[in-house]
Motif scaffolding. Structure first.
Motif, short mmCIF file in Angstrom:
data_model
loop_
_atom_site.label_atom_id
_atom_site.label_comp_id
_atom_site.label_asym_id
_atom_site.label_seq_id
_atom_site.Cartn_x
_atom_site.Cartn_y
_atom_site.Cartn_z
N ASP A 88 0.82 -1.21 0.00
CA ASP A 88 0.00 0.00 0.00
C ASP A 88 0.85 1.26 0.00
O ASP A 88 0.52 2.24 -0.68
CB ASP A 88 -0.99 0.00 1.17
N ILE A 89 1.98 1.25 0.72
CA ILE A 89 2.88 2.41 0.72
C ILE A 89 3.52 2.58 -0.65
O ILE A 89 3.61 3.69 -1.18
CB ILE A 89 3.98 2.26 1.80
N ASN A 90 3.96 1.47 -1.25
CA ASN A 90 4.56 1.54 -2.59
C ASN A 90 3.55 2.05 -3.61
O ASN A 90 3.89 2.84 -4.49
CB ASN A 90 5.10 0.18 -3.01
N PHE A 91 2.32 1.60 -3.51
CA PHE A 91 1.28 2.05 -4.43
C PHE A 91 1.04 3.55 -4.27
O PHE A 91 1.03 4.30 -5.24
CB PHE A 91 -0.02 1.28 -4.19
N ALA A 92 0.88 4.00 -3.03
CA ALA A 92 0.63 5.42 -2.77
C ALA A 92 1.80 6.27 -3.28
O ALA A 92 1.59 7.31 -3.90
CB ALA A 92 0.40 5.66 -1.28
N PHE A 93 3.02 5.82 -3.03
CA PHE A 93 4.18 6.57 -3.50
C PHE A 93 4.17 6.67 -5.02
O PHE A 93 4.42 7.75 -5.58
CB PHE A 93 5.46 5.89 -3.02
N SER A 94 3.86 5.58 -5.70
CA SER A 94 3.85 5.57 -7.16
C SER A 94 2.81 6.52 -7.74
O SER A 94 3.09 7.25 -8.69
CB SER A 94 3.59 4.15 -7.69
N ILE A 95 1.60 6.52 -7.18
CA ILE A 95 0.57 7.39 -7.75
C ILE A 95 0.77 8.85 -7.37
O ILE A 95 0.50 9.74 -8.16
CB ILE A 95 -0.87 6.92 -7.40
N HIS A 96 1.29 9.11 -6.17
CA HIS A 96 1.55 10.49 -5.77
C HIS A 96 2.66 11.09 -6.62
O HIS A 96 2.63 12.27 -6.96
CB HIS A 96 1.89 10.58 -4.30
N LYS A 97 3.63 10.26 -6.98
CA LYS A 97 4.73 10.70 -7.84
C LYS A 97 4.20 11.14 -9.22
O LYS A 97 4.76 12.02 -9.85
CB LYS A 97 5.73 9.56 -7.99
N LEU A 98 3.10 10.52 -9.66
CA LEU A 98 2.49 10.88 -10.94
C LEU A 98 1.52 12.06 -10.84
O LEU A 98 0.94 12.48 -11.82
CB LEU A 98 1.75 9.67 -11.52
N GLY A 99 1.32 12.56 -9.63
CA GLY A 99 0.46 13.72 -9.44
C GLY A 99 -0.93 13.41 -8.93
O GLY A 99 -1.74 14.32 -8.72
N TYR A 100 -1.24 12.14 -8.72
CA TYR A 100 -2.54 11.79 -8.13
C TYR A 100 -2.51 12.11 -6.65
O TYR A 100 -1.46 12.32 -6.06
CB TYR A 100 -2.83 10.30 -8.33
N ARG A 101 -3.67 12.11 -6.03
CA ARG A 101 -3.74 12.34 -4.59
C ARG A 101 -4.62 11.30 -3.94
O ARG A 101 -5.45 10.67 -4.58
CB ARG A 101 -4.23 13.75 -4.28
N SER A 102 -4.45 11.14 -2.65
CA SER A 102 -5.26 10.22 -1.86
C SER A 102 -6.23 11.03 -1.03
O SER A 102 -5.91 12.13 -0.60
CB SER A 102 -4.38 9.41 -0.91
N VAL A 103 -7.40 10.48 -0.80
CA VAL A 103 -8.37 11.12 0.07
C VAL A 103 -8.90 10.08 1.06
O VAL A 103 -8.97 8.90 0.76
CB VAL A 103 -9.54 11.77 -0.70
N PHE A 104 -9.27 10.55 2.23
CA PHE A 104 -9.82 9.69 3.26
C PHE A 104 -11.34 9.74 3.19
O PHE A 104 -11.93 10.80 3.14
CB PHE A 104 -9.35 10.16 4.64
N LEU A 105 -11.96 8.58 3.16
CA LEU A 105 -13.42 8.48 3.19
C LEU A 105 -13.81 7.91 4.54
O LEU A 105 -13.42 6.81 4.90
CB LEU A 105 -13.93 7.56 2.08
N ASP A 106 -14.61 8.64 5.28
CA ASP A 106 -15.01 8.20 6.61
C ASP A 106 -16.31 7.40 6.54
O ASP A 106 -17.34 7.80 7.07
CB ASP A 106 -15.18 9.42 7.53
N GLU A 107 -16.22 6.28 5.81
CA GLU A 107 -17.36 5.37 5.72
C GLU A 107 -16.83 3.95 5.53
O GLU A 107 -15.81 3.76 4.87
CB GLU A 107 -18.30 5.77 4.60
N PRO A 108 -17.48 2.96 6.10
CA PRO A 108 -16.99 1.59 5.98
C PRO A 108 -17.22 1.02 4.58
O PRO A 108 -18.35 0.84 4.16
CB PRO A 108 -17.80 0.82 7.04
N LEU A 109 -16.13 0.78 3.88
CA LEU A 109 -16.21 0.22 2.53
C LEU A 109 -15.61 -1.18 2.47
O LEU A 109 -15.68 -1.84 1.45
CB LEU A 109 -15.49 1.13 1.54
N GLN A 110 -14.99 -1.59 3.55
CA GLN A 110 -14.38 -2.92 3.59
C GLN A 110 -14.40 -3.41 5.02
O GLN A 110 -14.41 -2.61 5.96
CB GLN A 110 -12.96 -2.86 3.05
N PHE A 111 -14.39 -4.68 5.18
CA PHE A 111 -14.34 -5.29 6.50
C PHE A 111 -13.28 -6.37 6.46
O PHE A 111 -13.13 -7.06 5.46
CB PHE A 111 -15.71 -5.89 6.87
N GLY A 112 -12.51 -6.49 7.53
CA GLY A 112 -11.45 -7.48 7.55
C GLY A 112 -11.10 -7.87 8.96
O GLY A 112 -11.78 -7.51 9.92
#
Length: 90
Positions: free
Chosen positions: A25-49
């Motif tokens: 997940d860190i490698n993925f985030a680094f790769s997309i941020h390097k390309l100019g994408y951004r991450s956002v936090f969604l405060d809703e349950p979209l997955q359970f584990g």
């Protein structure tokens, strides 16, 4: 791993989800941020584990995260700490 939603064109742009790391997940985030994408936090349950249910399991999880973070630091050191010419005002 961390729960996330990913647009498939982004995956195509970086040639798929990186599976070569304990902390993919860190490698993925680094790769997309390097390309100019951004991450956002969604405060809703979209997955359970599952989470560790013991101290031993928690320690093992933290050891994986530590190993993966060190792996990212060593593998992407130049990218993480490179000075950009446009940001260098000296």
């Amino acid at each position: 791993g961390s729960g996330m939603l990913i647009k498939s064109p982004v995956l195509d742009e970086i040639n798929g989800f990186p599976l070569h790391s304990v902390t993919e997940d860190i490698n993925f985030a680094f790769s997309i941020h390097k390309l100019g994408y951004r991450s956002v936090f969604l405060d809703e349950p979209l997955q359970f584990g599952l989470t560790p249910d013991s101290l031993t399991g928690t320690v093992e999880q933290y050891k994986r995260w530590e190993c993966g973070s060190f792996e990212v630091l060593c593998g992407r050191f130049k990218e993480l700490f490179a000075l950009r010419k446009e940001n260098n005002r000296m």
